[in-house]
Design a protein around this motif. Structure first.
Motif, PDB file in Angstrom:
ATOM      1  N   LEU A 192       0.857  -1.187   0.000  1.00 26.08           N
ATOM      2  CA  LEU A 192       0.000   0.000   0.000  1.00 26.08           C
ATOM      3  C   LEU A 192       0.890   1.234   0.000  1.00 26.08           C
ATOM      4  N   ARG A 193       0.686   2.122  -0.940  1.00 25.00           N
ATOM      5  CA  ARG A 193       1.562   3.284  -1.083  1.00 25.00           C
ATOM      6  C   ARG A 193       1.015   4.471  -0.305  1.00 25.00           C
ATOM      7  N   GLY A 194       1.904   5.174   0.363  1.00 22.52           N
ATOM      8  CA  GLY A 194       1.450   6.291   1.169  1.00 22.52           C
ATOM      9  C   GLY A 194       2.388   7.474   1.118  1.00 22.52           C
ATOM     10  N   ARG A 195       1.841   8.628   1.527  1.00 22.80           N
ATOM     11  CA  ARG A 195       2.643   9.846   1.693  1.00 22.80           C
ATOM     12  C   ARG A 195       2.211  10.530   2.980  1.00 22.80           C
ATOM     13  N   LEU A 196       3.190  10.970   3.743  1.00 27.61           N
ATOM     14  CA  LEU A 196       2.936  11.810   4.903  1.00 27.61           C
ATOM     15  C   LEU A 196       3.446  13.204   4.585  1.00 27.61           C
ATOM     16  N   VAL A 197       2.618  14.219   4.854  1.00 31.06           N
ATOM     17  CA  VAL A 197       2.994  15.607   4.580  1.00 31.06           C
ATOM     18  C   VAL A 197       2.936  16.406   5.872  1.00 31.06           C
ATOM     19  N   ARG A 198       3.973  17.186   6.112  1.00 32.25           N
ATOM     20  CA  ARG A 198       3.978  18.160   7.204  1.00 32.25           C
ATOM     21  C   ARG A 198       4.301  19.529   6.625  1.00 32.25           C
ATOM     22  N   LEU A 199       3.432  20.490   6.894  1.00 29.17           N
ATOM     23  CA  LEU A 199       3.657  21.874   6.484  1.00 29.17           C
ATOM     24  C   LEU A 199       3.552  22.744   7.717  1.00 29.17           C
ATOM     25  N   ASN A 200       4.688  23.178   8.226  1.00 30.75           N
ATOM     26  CA  ASN A 200       4.690  24.043   9.401  1.00 30.75           C
ATOM     27  C   ASN A 200       5.055  25.470   9.004  1.00 30.75           C
ATOM     28  N   SER A 201       6.322  25.763   8.801  1.00 27.71           N
ATOM     29  CA  SER A 201       6.698  27.136   8.439  1.00 27.71           C
ATOM     30  C   SER A 201       6.134  27.524   7.076  1.00 27.71           C
ATOM     31  N   ALA A 202       6.048  26.573   6.133  1.00 30.86           N
ATOM     32  CA  ALA A 202       5.511  26.900   4.804  1.00 30.86           C
ATOM     33  C   ALA A 202       4.045  27.307   4.904  1.00 30.86           C
ATOM     34  N   ALA A 203       3.243  26.519   5.618  1.00 24.46           N
ATOM     35  CA  ALA A 203       1.823  26.853   5.771  1.00 24.46           C
ATOM     36  C   ALA A 203       1.648  28.162   6.514  1.00 24.46           C
ATOM     37  N   ASN A 204       2.420  28.362   7.571  1.00 26.39           N
ATOM     38  CA  ASN A 204       2.268  29.584   8.360  1.00 26.39           C
ATOM     39  C   ASN A 204       2.654  30.826   7.561  1.00 26.39           C
ATOM     40  N   HIS A 231      -5.751  -9.282   1.032  1.00 27.81           N
ATOM     41  CA  HIS A 231      -5.587  -7.973   0.398  1.00 27.81           C
ATOM     42  C   HIS A 231      -6.645  -6.993   0.918  1.00 27.81           C
ATOM     43  N   GLU A 232      -7.897  -7.454   0.967  1.00 29.94           N
ATOM     44  CA  GLU A 232      -8.976  -6.614   1.470  1.00 29.94           C
ATOM     45  C   GLU A 232      -8.777  -6.284   2.945  1.00 29.94           C
ATOM     46  N   ASP A 233      -8.388  -7.283   3.724  1.00 31.49           N
ATOM     47  CA  ASP A 233      -8.208  -7.077   5.160  1.00 31.49           C
ATOM     48  C   ASP A 233      -7.073  -6.083   5.432  1.00 31.49           C
ATOM     49  N   ALA A 234      -5.970  -6.212   4.676  1.00 31.44           N
ATOM     50  CA  ALA A 234      -4.841  -5.295   4.862  1.00 31.44           C
ATOM     51  C   ALA A 234      -5.253  -3.860   4.549  1.00 31.44           C
ATOM     52  N   TRP A 235      -6.068  -3.686   3.500  1.00 32.34           N
ATOM     53  CA  TRP A 235      -6.522  -2.340   3.126  1.00 32.34           C
ATOM     54  C   TRP A 235      -7.429  -1.752   4.194  1.00 32.34           C
ATOM     55  N   ARG A 236      -8.397  -2.543   4.653  1.00 35.02           N
ATOM     56  CA  ARG A 236      -9.317  -2.043   5.674  1.00 35.02           C
ATOM     57  C   ARG A 236      -8.583  -1.664   6.950  1.00 35.02           C
ATOM     58  N   THR A 237      -7.626  -2.488   7.357  1.00 34.35           N
ATOM     59  CA  THR A 237      -6.863  -2.206   8.570  1.00 34.35           C
ATOM     60  C   THR A 237      -6.050  -0.929   8.418  1.00 34.35           C
ATOM     61  N   ALA A 238      -5.395  -0.768   7.262  1.00 37.44           N
ATOM     62  CA  ALA A 238      -4.568   0.422   7.032  1.00 37.44           C
ATOM     63  C   ALA A 238      -5.402   1.691   7.037  1.00 37.44           C
ATOM     64  N   VAL A 239      -6.603   1.651   6.449  1.00 40.78           N
ATOM     65  CA  VAL A 239      -7.466   2.830   6.418  1.00 40.78           C
ATOM     66  C   VAL A 239      -7.948   3.185   7.820  1.00 40.78           C
ATOM     67  N   VAL A 240      -8.269   2.162   8.629  1.00 40.43           N
ATOM     68  CA  VAL A 240      -8.677   2.418  10.010  1.00 40.43           C
ATOM     69  C   VAL A 240      -7.547   3.104  10.780  1.00 40.43           C
ATOM     70  N   MET A 241      -6.323   2.607  10.606  1.00 39.82           N
ATOM     71  CA  MET A 241      -5.185   3.201  11.307  1.00 39.82           C
ATOM     72  C   MET A 241      -4.922   4.622  10.816  1.00 39.82           C
ATOM     73  N   LEU A 242      -5.015   4.836   9.502  1.00 38.92           N
ATOM     74  CA  LEU A 242      -4.831   6.182   8.953  1.00 38.92           C
ATOM     75  C   LEU A 242      -5.851   7.148   9.557  1.00 38.92           C
ATOM     76  N   SER A 243      -7.107   6.709   9.651  1.00 37.63           N
ATOM     77  CA  SER A 243      -8.162   7.568  10.181  1.00 37.63           C
ATOM     78  C   SER A 243      -7.993   7.859  11.660  1.00 37.63           C
TER      79      SER A 243
END
Length: 321
Positions: A26-38, A214-226
Motif C-alpha cells: 500500500l503506497r502512502g505519503r505523509l505531509v507536514r507543512l509548518n513554516s511553509a503553511a504559516n 488484500h482486502e483485510d490489509a486495506w481495511r486495517t490500514a485505512v482504520v489506522m490512517l483515520s
C-alpha cells in the motif's frame, strides 16, 4: 535504512515522506507543512474559514504531487459559485509551494455564521482540477471533476473514484496551535491493484485467501490512517517517523527519502515586465490609475509600480533587443 534514519537525514520541518505499508505494498505519503503553511496563510488577511480551506488545498496538493513523476508544476485549483470563488495551490518538482484564495469577505463571514463551513456552504457548486504542466514542449495533463462532498477530503476521494479508479484514503488536518502558528499535515494511502493489475496465469485462479488478505490489509490500514489525530498530523509533538511507526508497525512499513517542501513564489520583476511590454496601449491604459500601472502578485503580495516614463523605458529596451 530505518524511517528514523531517513527523517534524521532530511532534517526538514516541511516535508513529504513517501512510504509503503506491507504486505501488499500500500503506497502512502505523509505531509507536514509548518513554516511553509504559516508563511503563506499569515501573509494574507483571510477569514479563518478561508485559511482552513486553503491550508487543506495546499496540503492535498503536496500529497498528490508526491505520487507523480514530473518535472515542472503540479497545480490543484478549485472554482465555485459560492462565497469562495477560487483557490489555487501549486508545487514544483523542486518542492516550492505557493497558494492563494479569492473570495467575498462579507459572504464568507455570513456563511460561516450560519453553520459549519462546509464545501457546499463556502464554495458552492463548481469543480476541482488537477494539472501537471511540464513546460511548453510537453502536453499538459489535467483531470477535472465536479465538487462532490461536504469536505475537500470527500471531493478528493470522489476524484480518485471517478477519474483514476484508484482506492484512496486521506486524512488532513489544518489548525492554529496555542501560539497562533498555522500548521498543516496529511496522510494519504492508495491501494494498487493486486498483482499490479495483471490477470492470473492461464489455467490458474487467484487464491481466495490472497484476495481476502488484500482486502483485510486495506481495511486495517485505512482504520489506522483515520485514527491519526489533528494534533498528530499538524503538530510538532510527534515526529513523522514516530507517527508512521505508531500507525503501521504491526503491518510492516518501509519509508523512502523525505523530500523538502518550502514556501517560494515564482513571480519576479522580469516576468512582470515581460507581460507589460506584451500588452497593447489600450490594455495598459485600462490598468492605469492616477498615472501608475500597479501589479501585485496574488500569491506572495509582491508589488510593482510603473509610471509612463518607466513603461516607455521598458518598451524601448524591449524593442532594442
Amino acid at each position: 535504512m530505518s524511517i528514523a534514519d531517513i527523517f534524521a537525514e532530511s532534517g526538514h520541518d516541511d516535508l513529504l515522506l513517501p512510504f509503503q505499508v506491507n504486505p501488499f505494498g500500500l503506497r502512502g505519503r505523509l505531509v507536514r507543512l509548518n513554516s511553509a503553511a504559516n508563511t503563506i496563510l499569515s501573509r494574507h488577511d483571510y477569514p479563518e474559514p478561508v485559511s482552513l480551506l486553503l491550508g487543506e488545498v495546499m496540503t492535498i496538493a503536496v500529497c498528490l504531487a508526491g505520487a507523480l513523476k514530473y518535472e515542472g508544476v503540479f497545480s490543484l485549483q478549485i472554482k465555485g459559485d459560492g462565497p469562495v470563488r477560487s483557490m489555487v495551490a501549486d508545487i514544483t518538482s523542486e518542492g516550492h509551494l505557493r497558494g492563494y484564495a479569492a473570495f467575498d469577505r462579507d459572504a464568507v463571514e455570513a456563511a460561516a455564521a450560519d453553520g459549519d463551513p462546509t464545501v457546499p456552504r463556502l464554495i458552492g457548486g463548481g469543480y476541482i482540477a488537477f494539472t501537471v504542466d511540464q513546460g511548453a514542449d510537453t502536453e499538459r495533463y489535467q483531470g477535472i471533476v465536479p465538487l462532490s462532498g461536504q469536505s475537500l477530503v470527500e471531493c478528493t476521494h470522489a476524484y480518485f473514484r471517478q477519474s483514476e479508479q484508484l482506492e484512496t484514503g486521506l486524512n488532513v488536518a489544518v489548525r492554529k496551535d496555542e501560539f497562533g502558528i498555522w500548521r498543516a499535515g496529511a496522510l494519504m494511502l492508495q491501494r494498487m491493484p493486486l498483482d499490479g493489475g495483471d490477470a492470473p496465469a492461464p489455467g490458474k485462479a487467484r487464491a481466495v485467501h490472497d484476495l481476502e488478505a488484500h482486502e483485510d490489509a486495506w481495511r486495517t490500514a485505512v482504520v489506522m490512517l483515520s485514527s491519526a489525530t489533528a494534533d498528530e498530523l499538524a503538530g510538532t509533538r510527534i515526529a513523522p517517523d514516530r507517527l508512521l511507526y505508531r500507525l503501521f508497525h504491526e503491518s510492516g512499513i518501509v519509508a523512502y527519502p523525505a523530500q523538502p517542501v518550502a514556501e517560494k513564489c515564482r513571480c519576479s520583476r522580469e516576468r512582470v515586465e515581460t507581460v507589460l511590454v506584451s500588452l497593447s496601449p489600450e490594455e495598459v491604459q485600462d490598468m492605469t490609475v492616477d498615472g501608475l500601472v500597479s501589479v501585485t502578485c496574488e500569491f506572495c503580495k509582491s508589488h510593482w509600480e510603473y509610471d509612463e516614463h518607466a513603461l516607455e523605458k521598458l518598451r524601448t529596451h524591449s524593442s532594442g533587443n
